[in-house]
Write a protein that holds these residues in place. Sequence first.
Motif, mmCIF file in Angstrom:
data_model
loop_
_atom_site.group_PDB
_atom_site.id
_atom_site.type_symbol
_atom_site.label_atom_id
_atom_site.label_comp_id
_atom_site.label_asym_id
_atom_site.label_seq_id
_atom_site.Cartn_x
_atom_site.Cartn_y
_atom_site.Cartn_z
ATOM 1 N N SER A 29 20.493 -6.025 20.229
ATOM 2 C CA SER A 29 20.311 -4.933 19.290
ATOM 3 C C SER A 29 20.914 -3.589 19.721
ATOM 4 O O SER A 29 21.323 -2.824 18.872
ATOM 5 N N ILE A 66 16.344 -9.740 15.483
ATOM 6 C CA ILE A 66 15.504 -9.279 14.367
ATOM 7 C C ILE A 66 15.424 -7.754 14.391
ATOM 8 O O ILE A 66 15.555 -7.093 13.351
ATOM 9 N N TRP A 69 18.632 -6.390 13.164
ATOM 10 C CA TRP A 69 18.688 -6.539 11.708
ATOM 11 C C TRP A 69 17.968 -5.374 11.028
ATOM 12 O O TRP A 69 18.468 -4.792 10.071
ATOM 13 N N LYS A 73 19.337 -2.556 8.527
ATOM 14 C CA LYS A 73 18.740 -2.413 7.193
ATOM 15 C C LYS A 73 18.238 -0.990 6.949
ATOM 16 O O LYS A 73 18.420 -0.438 5.878
ATOM 17 N N VAL A 104 27.421 -14.990 12.241
ATOM 18 C CA VAL A 104 26.266 -14.778 13.116
ATOM 19 C C VAL A 104 26.221 -15.869 14.176
ATOM 20 O O VAL A 104 26.033 -15.600 15.364
ATOM 21 N N THR A 118 24.226 -8.469 14.550
ATOM 22 C CA THR A 118 22.833 -8.428 14.097
ATOM 23 C C THR A 118 22.582 -7.176 13.262
ATOM 24 O O THR A 118 21.918 -7.243 12.232
ATOM 25 N N ALA A 121 24.260 -7.645 9.998
ATOM 26 C CA ALA A 121 23.510 -8.579 9.147
ATOM 27 C C ALA A 121 22.469 -7.817 8.336
ATOM 28 O O ALA A 121 22.248 -8.115 7.162
ATOM 29 N N GLY A 122 21.831 -6.822 8.948
ATOM 30 C CA GLY A 122 20.869 -5.987 8.217
ATOM 31 C C GLY A 122 21.543 -5.107 7.189
ATOM 32 O O GLY A 122 21.055 -4.943 6.076
ATOM 33 N N LYS A 125 22.605 -7.157 4.214
ATOM 34 C CA LYS A 125 21.465 -7.794 3.544
ATOM 35 C C LYS A 125 21.470 -9.322 3.638
ATOM 36 O O LYS A 125 21.053 -10.019 2.718
ATOM 37 N N LEU A 128 16.791 -12.396 6.478
ATOM 38 C CA LEU A 128 16.322 -12.427 7.862
ATOM 39 C C LEU A 128 16.172 -13.858 8.371
ATOM 40 O O LEU A 128 16.527 -14.153 9.509
ATOM 41 N N LEU A 131 19.480 -15.148 9.593
ATOM 42 C CA LEU A 131 19.801 -14.585 10.901
ATOM 43 C C LEU A 131 19.017 -15.301 12.001
ATOM 44 O O LEU A 131 19.578 -15.675 13.029
ATOM 45 N N SER A 135 20.725 -17.587 14.794
ATOM 46 C CA SER A 135 20.586 -16.985 16.121
ATOM 47 C C SER A 135 19.946 -17.969 17.097
ATOM 48 O O SER A 135 20.376 -18.082 18.244
#
Length: 193
Positions: A29, A66, A69, A73, A104, A118, A121-122, A125, A128, A131, A135
Amino acid sequence: MLEMIHAIEAWLMEYGVWGLFFVSFADSSFFPIPPDVLLIPMGIADPDRVIWYAFLTTVASVLGAIFGWFIGKILGRRVLRLIISEEKIQKVEHYFTLYGPMAVLISAFTPIPYKVFTIFAGISKIPLRVLVIWSIIGRGARFFIEAALIVYLGDKARPFIEQNFTLITIIGSLIIVIAYVIYVVIRKKKKTK
């Protein structure tokens, strides 16, 4: 810069499993150091626990994905601009447009900066759950292959992985792509029935 990264690696190594968990989470992240730099030496030092380390690394990495993501987002593209150039953002966007979840999956397995994917991906959209699934597959494959090499090669695993990491990721990526194509074909056949 390289000296600072090595100093951070050494510092995280002192924390053992907690350092491994942190770097695995953070790499997915926001952090520039991949978990392999701790997983490999820890696994070589304690080969009886290397499968556990690979599992822990995978779980922490997926949790970090996560978090990435949610960063994408909530905070959007401006966060990515802090990490990479607009040109690279457009390249990632292109990969997402062409390959969707496969982007991903491949970024989870290869040395491509996973955090960028990641977060993106957020932004784009991607659901989740998509992802998380890809992942788990990509990160799990990467870390469990490293663990298997450590079990099989022992002390020789580190130089082998360092010398052959590109080849390992290319072969692994091909296997993953083939598995993904088979998955898509089976899924389409089920829908047509």
